[in-house]
Design an enzyme around this catalytic site. Structure first.
Site, short mmCIF file in Angstrom:
data_model
loop_
_atom_site.label_atom_id
_atom_site.label_comp_id
_atom_site.label_asym_id
_atom_site.label_seq_id
_atom_site.Cartn_x
_atom_site.Cartn_y
_atom_site.Cartn_z
N PHE A 105 46.52 19.67 48.52
CA PHE A 105 45.88 20.50 49.55
C PHE A 105 44.93 19.70 50.45
O PHE A 105 44.97 19.83 51.68
CB PHE A 105 45.12 21.66 48.91
CG PHE A 105 44.37 22.50 49.91
CD1 PHE A 105 45.01 23.49 50.63
CD2 PHE A 105 43.01 22.27 50.16
CE1 PHE A 105 44.32 24.24 51.58
CE2 PHE A 105 42.31 23.02 51.10
CZ PHE A 105 42.97 24.01 51.81
N ASN A 106 44.02 18.89 49.87
CA ASN A 106 43.03 18.21 50.70
C ASN A 106 43.68 17.24 51.68
O ASN A 106 43.18 17.06 52.80
CB ASN A 106 42.02 17.46 49.82
CG ASN A 106 41.08 18.39 49.09
OD1 ASN A 106 40.90 19.54 49.46
ND2 ASN A 106 40.49 17.90 48.01
#
Length: 316
Positions: A171-172
């Site tokens: 995600f990041n």
């Protein structure tokens, strides 16, 4: 031999595991001096991550009272913003009876705070980003002179293997792949703590119970947050609890010996398609490109949790 505490800036998008990570940092004054926390878009929108930063500092009691908060980027450099509210809840901190923030955010932008602080303390400051790298990339682009002045960046993000938001991307990294690529290209000493190790650190029911049994507010809130998290991980991955992603990045700054590191060349895919946001890690050196990161490939999980439990137990 004794060492002075490491001056750090905590950058993130709290988010429940960011909150646990920041509590670990704030409870470790003999190891880390938290110069400030900077917030970014990510798990939830920037107004919520900024409020959650203030809540986390308030949870830490005296350790968080004097730590300033700087709001940063409210969207990625190029792409539309993502959200992980399905994992972290609509507010990012799905717990009851949370304290109110004890102070308002500062007027200065997060990227400008990073630039100013690194210039004031050349060679000393470690950045610990646990969200999208937008603030860090902005700082490096606005002030390229800070790259050789940074001591290190320890980032929770990416993976040598699988993703979590997509099959390819963590995600990041996916939330701002262009920012991540800027950081990997900057020539800054960089440690990557990715899914390949954080998914080995599970907040099992027994570990959550141990946090609750500490008998303090910080332990109770951590247990409540990780119980919410566990339901998501049980449905999605069939695991007994949520992964302690962001706390492991803070632990990597506190105790890098808890992890096994390999130097690698890492590139971030910025082209639209199935692999957008993938951290392409050259595990075997097949490209002959020089390493630009130390990548975590193993962790002593039990020792890590013992550290987390002992430190959270120090807080009110």
């Amino acid at each position: 031999m004794t060492h002075s505490p490491l001056p750090v800036i905590l950058d993130g998008d709290p988010g429940l595991d960011d909150a646990v990570a920041w509590l670990l940092a704030l409870a470790s004054p003999e190891n880390l001096t938290v110069l400030g926390v900077t917030t970014v878009h990510g798990n939830v929108a920037l107004p919520l991550t900024t409020r959650n930063a203030g809540v986390t500092l308030a949870l830490a009691g005296e350790a968080g009272q004097k730590v300033p908060v700087y709001a940063g980027a409210d969207r990625p450099l190029v792409r539309p913003p993502l959200s992980a509210a399905a994992v972290h809840g609509d507010t990012g901190l799905p717990a009851k009876h949370l304290p109110e923030p004890g102070r308002d955010p500062e007027a200065e932008h997060a990227a400008l705070f990073i630039i100013r602080t690194v210039r004031e303390r050349p060679g000393e400051v470690t950045l610990i980003p646990t969200g999208p790298l937008t603030n860090v990339a902005l700082a490096l682009r606005l002030a390229p002179d800070i790259a050789p002045l940074l001591r290190e960046i320890v980032w929770m993000g990416g993976s040598t293997a699988q993703g979590n938001r997509t099959p390819a991307a963590e995600f990041n990294a996916l939330a701002d792949p262009h920012a991540a690529q800027i950081v990997f290209e900057a020539g800054v000493p960089l440690k990557m703590v990715g899914l390949n190790v954080t998914m080995q650190c599970i907040a099992t029911p027994e570990r959550v119970a141990a946090l609750r049994a500490l008998g303090n507010q910080a332990g109770a809130v951590c247990a409540e947050l990780l119980t919410f998290y566990a339901a998501v991980y049980q449905r999605r991955y069939g695991l007994s609890g949520g992964a302690l992603h962001d706390p492991l990045a803070v632990a990597a700054a506190l105790r890098p010996d808890l992890l096994t590191w390999h130097p690698m060349n890492v590139q971030v895919e910025t082209e639209e398609g199935l692999n957008l946001g993938r951290t392409v890690c050259d595990l075997y050196g097949v490209t002959a490109q020089p390493a630009n990161a130390q990548v975590a490939v193993g962790v002593r999980d039990d020792e890590f949790f013992e550290l987390l439990l002992e430190r959270i137990g120090r807080l009110p």
